[in-house]
Design a protein around this motif. Structure first.
Motif, PDB file in Angstrom:
ATOM      1  N   GLU A 156       0.813  -1.221   0.000  1.00  0.00           N
ATOM      2  CA  GLU A 156       0.000   0.000   0.000  1.00  0.00           C
ATOM      3  C   GLU A 156       0.844   1.269   0.000  1.00  0.00           C
ATOM      4  O   GLU A 156       0.323   2.354  -0.262  1.00  0.00           O
ATOM      5  CB  GLU A 156      -0.956  -0.028   1.180  1.00  0.00           C
ATOM      6  CG  GLU A 156      -2.043  -1.100   1.034  1.00  0.00           C
ATOM      7  CD  GLU A 156      -3.050  -1.090   2.166  1.00  0.00           C
ATOM      8  OE1 GLU A 156      -2.676  -0.660   3.289  1.00  0.00           O
ATOM      9  OE2 GLU A 156      -4.195  -1.518   1.928  1.00  0.00           O
ATOM     10  N   ALA A 157       2.141   1.137   0.266  1.00  0.00           N
ATOM     11  CA  ALA A 157       3.031   2.303   0.250  1.00  0.00           C
ATOM     12  C   ALA A 157       3.496   2.668  -1.157  1.00  0.00           C
ATOM     13  O   ALA A 157       4.119   3.709  -1.349  1.00  0.00           O
ATOM     14  CB  ALA A 157       4.250   2.036   1.135  1.00  0.00           C
ATOM     15  N   ILE A 158       3.175   1.844  -2.157  1.00  0.00           N
ATOM     16  CA  ILE A 158       3.559   2.150  -3.539  1.00  0.00           C
ATOM     17  C   ILE A 158       2.840   3.425  -3.985  1.00  0.00           C
ATOM     18  O   ILE A 158       1.631   3.567  -3.783  1.00  0.00           O
ATOM     19  CB  ILE A 158       3.183   0.993  -4.470  1.00  0.00           C
ATOM     20  CG1 ILE A 158       3.948  -0.277  -4.082  1.00  0.00           C
ATOM     21  CG2 ILE A 158       3.472   1.333  -5.929  1.00  0.00           C
ATOM     22  CD1 ILE A 158       3.479  -1.494  -4.814  1.00  0.00           C
ATOM     23  N   PRO A 159       3.548   4.356  -4.612  1.00  0.00           N
ATOM     24  CA  PRO A 159       2.896   5.592  -5.059  1.00  0.00           C
ATOM     25  C   PRO A 159       1.744   5.314  -6.031  1.00  0.00           C
ATOM     26  O   PRO A 159       1.853   4.477  -6.924  1.00  0.00           O
ATOM     27  CB  PRO A 159       4.030   6.351  -5.764  1.00  0.00           C
ATOM     28  CG  PRO A 159       5.287   5.802  -5.159  1.00  0.00           C
ATOM     29  CD  PRO A 159       4.999   4.368  -4.857  1.00  0.00           C
ATOM     30  N   ARG A 160       0.638   5.991  -5.839  1.00  0.00           N
ATOM     31  CA  ARG A 160      -0.533   5.958  -6.719  1.00  0.00           C
ATOM     32  C   ARG A 160      -1.091   4.545  -6.900  1.00  0.00           C
ATOM     33  O   ARG A 160      -1.627   4.221  -7.945  1.00  0.00           O
ATOM     34  CB  ARG A 160      -0.185   6.587  -8.072  1.00  0.00           C
ATOM     35  CG  ARG A 160       0.278   8.041  -7.968  1.00  0.00           C
ATOM     36  CD  ARG A 160       0.590   8.645  -9.311  1.00  0.00           C
ATOM     37  NE  ARG A 160      -0.623   8.783 -10.135  1.00  0.00           N
ATOM     38  CZ  ARG A 160      -0.625   9.234 -11.375  1.00  0.00           C
ATOM     39  NH1 ARG A 160       0.527   9.585 -11.942  1.00  0.00           N
ATOM     40  NH2 ARG A 160      -1.757   9.335 -12.049  1.00  0.00           N
ATOM     41  N   ILE A 161      -0.988   3.759  -5.857  1.00  0.00           N
ATOM     42  CA  ILE A 161      -1.515   2.393  -5.933  1.00  0.00           C
ATOM     43  C   ILE A 161      -3.040   2.422  -5.926  1.00  0.00           C
ATOM     44  O   ILE A 161      -3.654   3.215  -5.212  1.00  0.00           O
ATOM     45  CB  ILE A 161      -0.986   1.542  -4.753  1.00  0.00           C
ATOM     46  CG1 ILE A 161      -1.314   0.052  -4.936  1.00  0.00           C
ATOM     47  CG2 ILE A 161      -1.523   2.040  -3.418  1.00  0.00           C
ATOM     48  CD1 ILE A 161      -0.350  -0.676  -5.801  1.00  0.00           C
ATOM     49  N   ARG A 162      -3.653   1.596  -6.746  1.00  0.00           N
ATOM     50  CA  ARG A 162      -5.108   1.428  -6.746  1.00  0.00           C
ATOM     51  C   ARG A 162      -5.435   0.127  -6.039  1.00  0.00           C
ATOM     52  O   ARG A 162      -4.723  -0.870  -6.188  1.00  0.00           O
ATOM     53  CB  ARG A 162      -5.652   1.377  -8.181  1.00  0.00           C
ATOM     54  CG  ARG A 162      -5.479   2.647  -8.982  1.00  0.00           C
ATOM     55  CD  ARG A 162      -5.908   2.409 -10.422  1.00  0.00           C
ATOM     56  NE  ARG A 162      -5.650   3.550 -11.267  1.00  0.00           N
ATOM     57  CZ  ARG A 162      -6.590   4.314 -11.833  1.00  0.00           C
ATOM     58  NH1 ARG A 162      -7.873   4.044 -11.617  1.00  0.00           N
ATOM     59  NH2 ARG A 162      -6.265   5.317 -12.617  1.00  0.00           N
TER      60      ARG A 162
END
Length: 258
Positions: free
Chosen positions: A39-45
């Motif tokens: 969930e820390a990945i940028p712009r994760i959906r």
């Protein structure tokens, strides 16, 4: 002033697309030991409803999205088990729900289930996919290339240009994701598949496409090999020579004088 030079991944993709003229976005897949890491990945959906893994993969390759999932986001144990998010218990192994649909007997269904290459359960809690050029997975565990048979054989020839090895791939039939991303994640080996009914029906994979899953380092090896082959006149698209023409001139270049 920010650095505007293309990074290695961008150079790799530029070269790959110039060599093969791919129409589908090359993507990465990465497994995570915790949900928080994913969930820390940028712009994760994050999905709001249940999906198959095929659909999640195609959200990246067809729509250009970065998507993260846990076992709870997937429609059933089959999808979950291939990427190691649920155990392969006795009920999963017996495959009884496939009898009369995909297989004629329970023994056939069980044989197929046991043939699947899956990530071992217990280490990972989440997975994410993203276009490779986004750099968000930094680095992905595997890259995935959708290509036609003509494009794919040139990619394979590139992999074999140096440090030759004979590739032997499997066809499990239904659940072909075990032949591609399941096998590549579990073994680290380049893994080719014929996308199955579910990948085409739910993931939207076109009739003409095959799928190669491989580590980014192997993709770089393939591209370097294809560049060398292109200098030797072996490149995509492969122009038909003509079935009634004398092949001597062409064969003399590609296969040596006879």
């Amino acid at each position: 002033m920010p650095d505007t030079e293309p990074n290695e991944t961008q150079r790799l993709l530029t070269e790959l697309n110039a060599l093969l003229r791919l129409k589908t976005t090359v993507i990465g897949m990465k497994l995570f030991e915790t949900v928080a890491e994913m969930e820390a990945i940028p712009r994760i959906r994050r999905p709001k409803t249940k999906h198959t893994t095929d659909q999640i993969v195609s959200m990246a390759s067809r729509l250009g999205w970065t998507v993260g999932i846990t076992a709870a986001d997937l429609v059933g144990a089959q999808c979950q088990a291939v990427i190691g998010l649920t155990p392969r218990d006795e009920a999963w192994r017996r495959g009884e729900k496939y009898v009369g649909v995909w297989h004629g007997t329970q023994q056939d269904a069980q044989a197929r289930q046991e043939a699947l290459t899956c990530v071992p359960h217990g280490r990972f809690q989440a997975m994410a996919v993203s276009p490779l050029d986004s750099g968000r997975l930094d680095p992905p565990d595997i890259a995935m290339v959708y290509a036609t048979p003509g494009q794919m054989i040139i990619l394979i020839n590139g992999l074999q240009y140096r440090n030759y090895r004979k590739f032997e791939w499997s066809v499990v039939g239904e659940t072909a994701c075990a032949d591609s991303w399941g096998r590549a994640l579990a073994t680290g080996e380049p893994s080719l598949s014929l996308p199955c009914f579910a990948e085409r029906r739910y993931g939207g994979v076109p009739d003409e496409e095959m799928l190669m899953a491989l580590k980014p380092a192997d993709l770089r090896q393939a591209v370097d090999g294809m560049k060398a082959l292109a200098k030797n006149g072996i490149r995509y698209p492969i122009p038909p020579y003509g079935i009634q023409n004398d092949p001597s001139a062409g064969m003399g270049i590609s296969y040596g004088k006879s």
